[in-house]
Design an enzyme around this catalytic site. Structure first.
Site, PDB file in Angstrom:
ATOM      1  N   PRO A 165      -8.240  -4.668  -7.845  1.00 37.00           N
ATOM      2  CG  PRO A 165      -6.736  -6.234  -7.040  1.00 37.00           C
ATOM      3  CD  PRO A 165      -8.174  -6.066  -7.384  1.00 37.00           C
ATOM      4  CG  ASP A 170     -12.097   6.379 -10.550  1.00 37.11           C
ATOM      5  OD1 ASP A 170     -12.447   7.436 -11.081  1.00 37.11           O
ATOM      6  OD2 ASP A 170     -12.432   6.030  -9.398  1.00 37.11           O
ATOM      7  CE  LYS A 206      -4.025  10.412  -8.676  1.00 36.64           C
ATOM      8  NZ  LYS A 206      -2.848  10.047  -7.919  1.00 36.64           N
ATOM      9  CB  ALA A 234      -5.748  -1.791  -2.671  1.00 34.56           C
ATOM     10  CG  MET A 282      -5.148   6.873  -0.791  1.00 33.80           C
ATOM     11  SD  MET A 282      -6.672   7.839  -0.725  1.00 33.80           S
ATOM     12  CE  MET A 282      -7.517   7.100   0.657  1.00 33.80           C
TER      13      MET A 282
HETATM   14  N1  SAH Z   1     -11.343   1.783  -3.569  1.00 35.25           N
HETATM   15  C1  SAH Z   1      -9.961   1.392  -3.635  1.00 35.25           C
HETATM   16  C2  SAH Z   1      -9.052   2.345  -2.893  1.00 35.25           C
HETATM   17  C3  SAH Z   1      -8.961   3.688  -3.518  1.00 35.25           C
HETATM   18  S1  SAH Z   1      -7.898   4.754  -2.654  1.00 35.25           S
HETATM   19  C4  SAH Z   1      -9.814  -0.015  -3.082  1.00 35.25           C
HETATM   20  O1  SAH Z   1     -10.766  -0.550  -2.528  1.00 35.25           O
HETATM   21  O2  SAH Z   1      -8.735  -0.606  -3.224  1.00 35.25           O
HETATM   22  C5  SAH Z   1      -6.408   4.616  -3.581  1.00 35.25           C
HETATM   23  C6  SAH Z   1      -5.363   3.859  -2.812  1.00 35.25           C
HETATM   24  O3  SAH Z   1      -5.631   2.476  -2.882  1.00 35.25           O
HETATM   25  C7  SAH Z   1      -3.973   3.996  -3.347  1.00 35.25           C
HETATM   26  O4  SAH Z   1      -3.351   5.196  -2.904  1.00 35.25           O
HETATM   27  C8  SAH Z   1      -3.299   2.790  -2.773  1.00 35.25           C
HETATM   28  O5  SAH Z   1      -2.995   2.969  -1.426  1.00 35.25           O
HETATM   29  C9  SAH Z   1      -4.417   1.777  -2.843  1.00 35.25           C
HETATM   30  N2  SAH Z   1      -4.345   0.938  -4.061  1.00 35.25           N
HETATM   31  C10 SAH Z   1      -5.271   0.800  -5.003  1.00 35.25           C
HETATM   32  N3  SAH Z   1      -4.892  -0.110  -5.922  1.00 35.25           N
HETATM   33  C11 SAH Z   1      -3.677  -0.549  -5.531  1.00 35.25           C
HETATM   34  C12 SAH Z   1      -2.766  -1.505  -6.035  1.00 35.25           C
HETATM   35  N4  SAH Z   1      -2.997  -2.198  -7.161  1.00 35.25           N
HETATM   36  N5  SAH Z   1      -1.620  -1.718  -5.358  1.00 35.25           N
HETATM   37  C13 SAH Z   1      -1.348  -1.059  -4.234  1.00 35.25           C
HETATM   38  N6  SAH Z   1      -2.171  -0.136  -3.704  1.00 35.25           N
HETATM   39  C14 SAH Z   1      -3.332   0.113  -4.335  1.00 35.25           C
END
Ligand code: SAH
Length: 505
Positions: A13, A36, A57, A119, A172
Site C-alpha cells: 500500500p 505504477d 499518472k 489497500a 476508488m
Molecule cells: N491493487 C491496489 C488497488 C488499486 S486501485 C490494491 O490492492 O490496493 C486504486 C485504489 O486503491 C485507490 O483509489 C484507493 O482507493 C486504494 N488505495 C491504494 N493505495 C492506497 C493507500 N495507500 N491508501 C488508501 N487507499 C489506497
C-alpha cells in the site's frame, strides 16, 4: 535467446516495509521494472541494476492506456528480459493485474504473481480498524467505487450489499462517496453506521476521517480529501478509538528535513520514521576521500610509533579503514596503538571493523577527547588524528599544547553540492516542512551557502530548528536562526528524543 519472464508484484500500500520478501527478491533479479503511480518509488532502490519504466499518472494525466502497458510487458519479455511489473497493493485486487496476466498467458509468456498487501487490509491495520471482529461482523466485502466516470456504479447490487455484508470496503470511491452513502442508506443500512475514510494509508502522510454514514460525504468534502483513499463502512470502525496506533506515534504528522551528508542520513531518517515522522532528506555535504593521500599514507606508516589513534566520526572510521584497505592493510596495522572514539556512534562504527575503542570520553565532542586524553599522555608521545578537511582545531591545539606530537592528516573532504535535491527544495518552498535537524555546524553553514542568505532566512525562519549540540546551535544562532530543540547529550538518538519532547509539549 533466453525466454523472458514477468513477475507481477504487489508493491503493497505504500510503506516500503510492506513489500513481501518474495517481491523484493524478484525486484533484485529484474532487468526492467515497470511501475505504477501507487507503487512507492522507494522500492526501486531494491533494483538499482534494472532499467525503470514509469507507466503511472503524471501531473493529473491518466496513465499509459492499459493495452499499451500489456503490449509493453509482452514486448520486453519477448526481448528475453526479466520484467518486474510492480503494482500498488495486490496485483489482482482492482489493479487490472488480471488483464495483464491474461495478456501474458495468451502470448505464451511465463509469469508469476506475487501477492501484495492490498489497500483495504493495510488501511484497516494502520487506522486501527479490524475488518472483521466476532462481536461486530462476520463478513467483509471489497468493492470498487468506480472513479472512472465512464463506468456506472449501478453495476453494484445495493439491495444485497447494503445489509448483506458486515464490513464494506470501497476502493476508488472518493468522487462517488455521496452516491455510495446514499445508496447504502436507501437500501437499509443504518444511517449511524460508522465510516472511516483513510487517505495514503501506511505512509507518514496518512489521514483518517470518521463520521456516521449519513454525514461522512459532507465531512470529506469539507476537508477537501482527495484520492487515493479507502472507505470502510461498518460497526468495526468504532474500534479505532481503542486500536489506533500509527497516528499516535509521537512524530506522526510532522515533516522533518534531515540535513546530514547523504552517506549518513539513512540511519537517522529511519529513526525519525520509526517515530512516525515524514522525512525529507537534504544532504548538504558530500564526503570524498582526500584527493592527495601522501600525508595520510605517511601518517599511517607512522602508526607503530603512535600511542593513540583518535577518530571523531563514523565517517572518519569508514574512510580510515578504506584507506588501510587500499594500502593492503587492515586493523592489525594499529598494533599496540590504542583507539579513542569521540562517542558511542563512532565506537559502534569501529566495532564493525573488529576494534573495541579503548576510550570514549563522557563528553562526546573534541573538547571531551582532549580532556580525557591529556591525563593519559606524556609529553613527547605521538598520536594520530586523521581528520576531516574542515575539522575544528580543538584536538590538535589542545594536545600539542601539552607537548604531545599530533599527526593530523586530512582523511576526507566535505564537498558542497551546488543545489538542494528538488523534492527538498519544493517541500521547503511549499511550507511543507515542520522542523529541520542540524547534526553538525557544517550542515548549517553549507545550507546557508547553498541557499544564499536571503533564501536561507526566508525558507528556514518559519521552521523549528533542531541542533545536535551547543556548537551546532551556536552556528545556527550566528547565522540568525534561533534554535528551539537541543538535546543534552550529543547523539542522534538524543536529538530524536528531543524532537519528540518538543512536539509532545
Ligand atoms: N491493487 C491496489 C488497488 C488499486 S486501485 C490494491 O490492492 O490496493 C486504486 C485504489 O486503491 C485507490 O483509489 C484507493 O482507493 C486504494 N488505495 C491504494 N493505495 C492506497 C493507500 N495507500 N491508501 C488508501 N487507499 C489506497
Amino acid at each position: 535467446m533466453k525466454p523472458g519472464r514477468v513477475y507481477l508484484i504487489g508493491a503493497g500500500p505504500g510503506d516500503p516495509g510492506l513489500l513481501t520478501v518474495r517481491g523484493r527478491d524478484c525486484l533484485r533479479a529484474a532487468e526492467v521494472v515497470v511501475y505504477d503511480y501507487l507503487a512507492n518509488p522507494l522500492l526501486l532502490r531494491e533494483a538499482p541494476q534494472a532499467e525503470t519504466i514509469y507507466v503511472g499518472k503524471s501531473k493529473g494525466l491518466h496513465h499509459l492506456p492499459q493495452n499499451e502497458i500489456n503490449a509493453l510487458l509482452v514486448k520486453l519479455a519477448r526481448q528475453g528480459k526479466i520484467v518486474a511489473r510492480l503494482k500498488g497493493g495486490d496485483p489482482y485486487v482492482f489493479g487490472r493485474g488480471g488483464e495483464e496476466a491474461l495478456c501474458l498467458a495468451q502470448a505464451g509468456i511465463p509469469f508469476e504473481v506475487i501477492p501484495g498487501v492490498t489497500a483495504a487490509f493495510a488501511a484497516g491495520a494502520y487506522a486501527g480498524i479490524p475488518l472483521t471482529h466476532r462481536d461486530y461482523t462476520t463478513s467483509l466485502g471489497l468493492f470498487t467505487g468506480h472513479e472512472d466516470p465512464a463506468k456506472k456504479l449501478s453495476t453494484l447490487d445495493w439491495a444485497k450489499l447494503a445489509t448483506g455484508v458486515g464490513t464494506l470496503v470501497f476502493y476508488m470511491g472518493m468522487s462517488n462517496l455521496d452516491t455510495i452513502t446514499r445508496e447504502l442508506i436507501a437500501h437499509g443500512r443504518a444511517p449511524q453506521t460508522p465510516v472511516a475514510v483513510i487517505r495514503w494509508a501506511t505512509l507518514p502522510a496518512q489521514q483518517t476521517l470518521v463520521a456516521p454514514l449519513c454525514e461522512i460525504a459532507a465531512v470529506v468534502a469539507a476537508a477537501g480529501f482527495k484520492p487515493p483513499a479507502i472507505i470502510i463502512v461498518g460497526e468495526v470502525v468504532a474500534l479505532r478509538e481503542q486500536l489506533s496506533w500509527f497516528d499516535r506515534k509521537p512524530l506522526f504528522g510532522r515533516t522533518i528535513l534531515v540535513t546530514r551528508a547523504a552517506e549518513q542520513a539513512g540511519e537517522f531518517s529511519a529513526m525519525l520514521q520509526d517515530l512516525g515522522a515524514q522525512v525529507v532528506e537534504c544532504p548538504t555535504i558530500r564526503l570524498d576521500p582526500v584527493a592527495d593521500s601522501t600525508g595520510l599514507d605517511a601518517a599511517i606508516t607512522a602508526l607503530p610509533d603512535c600511542s593513540w589513534l583518535i577518530l571523531t566520526s563514523g565517517n572518519a572510521v569508514r574512510f580510515f579503514f578504506a584507506r588501510l584497505a587500499a594500502l593492503g592493510l587492515d586493523a592489525r596495522a594499529l598494533g599496540r596503538c590504542r583507539v579513542c572514539a569521540v562517542g558511542p556512534r563512532t565506537a559502534a562504527a569501529l566495532r564493525t571493523f573488529g576494534i573495541h575503542a579503548d576510550l570514549v570520553p563522557p563528553d562526546y565532542k573534541a573538547e571531551g577527547v582532549v580532556e580525557a586524553l591529556v591525563p593519559r599522555l606524556q609529553p613527547g608521545e605521538k598520536v594520530l588524528f586523521p581528520r576531516a578537511d574542515k575539522a575544528r582545531d580543538v584536538i590538535v591545539s589542545g594536545l600539542s599544547g601539552r607537548g604531545v606530537e599530533v599527526l593530523a592528516p586530512v582523511l576526507y573532504c566535505n564537498t558542497l553540492p551546488a543545489t538542494l535535491p528538488a523534492d527538498a527544495l519544493a517541500a521547503l518552498e511549499a511550507g511543507g516542512i515542520d522542523a529541520v535537524c542540524f547534526t553538525a555546524s557544517s550542515t548549517v553553514e553549507n545550507l546557508y551557502t547553498i541557499l544564499g542568505a536571503a533564501g536561507f532566512h526566508r525558507l528556514l525562519a518559519p521552521l523549528a530548528i533542531a541542533a545536535i549540540g551547543p556548537i551546532t546551535s551556536k552556528s545556527c544562532t550566528k547565522l540568525g536562526l534561533p534554535v528551539a530543540i537541543e538535546p543534552a547529550e550529543y547523539t542522534l538518538k538524543a536529538l530524536a528524543a528531543a524532537l519528540v519532547s518538543y512536539y509532545s509539549a
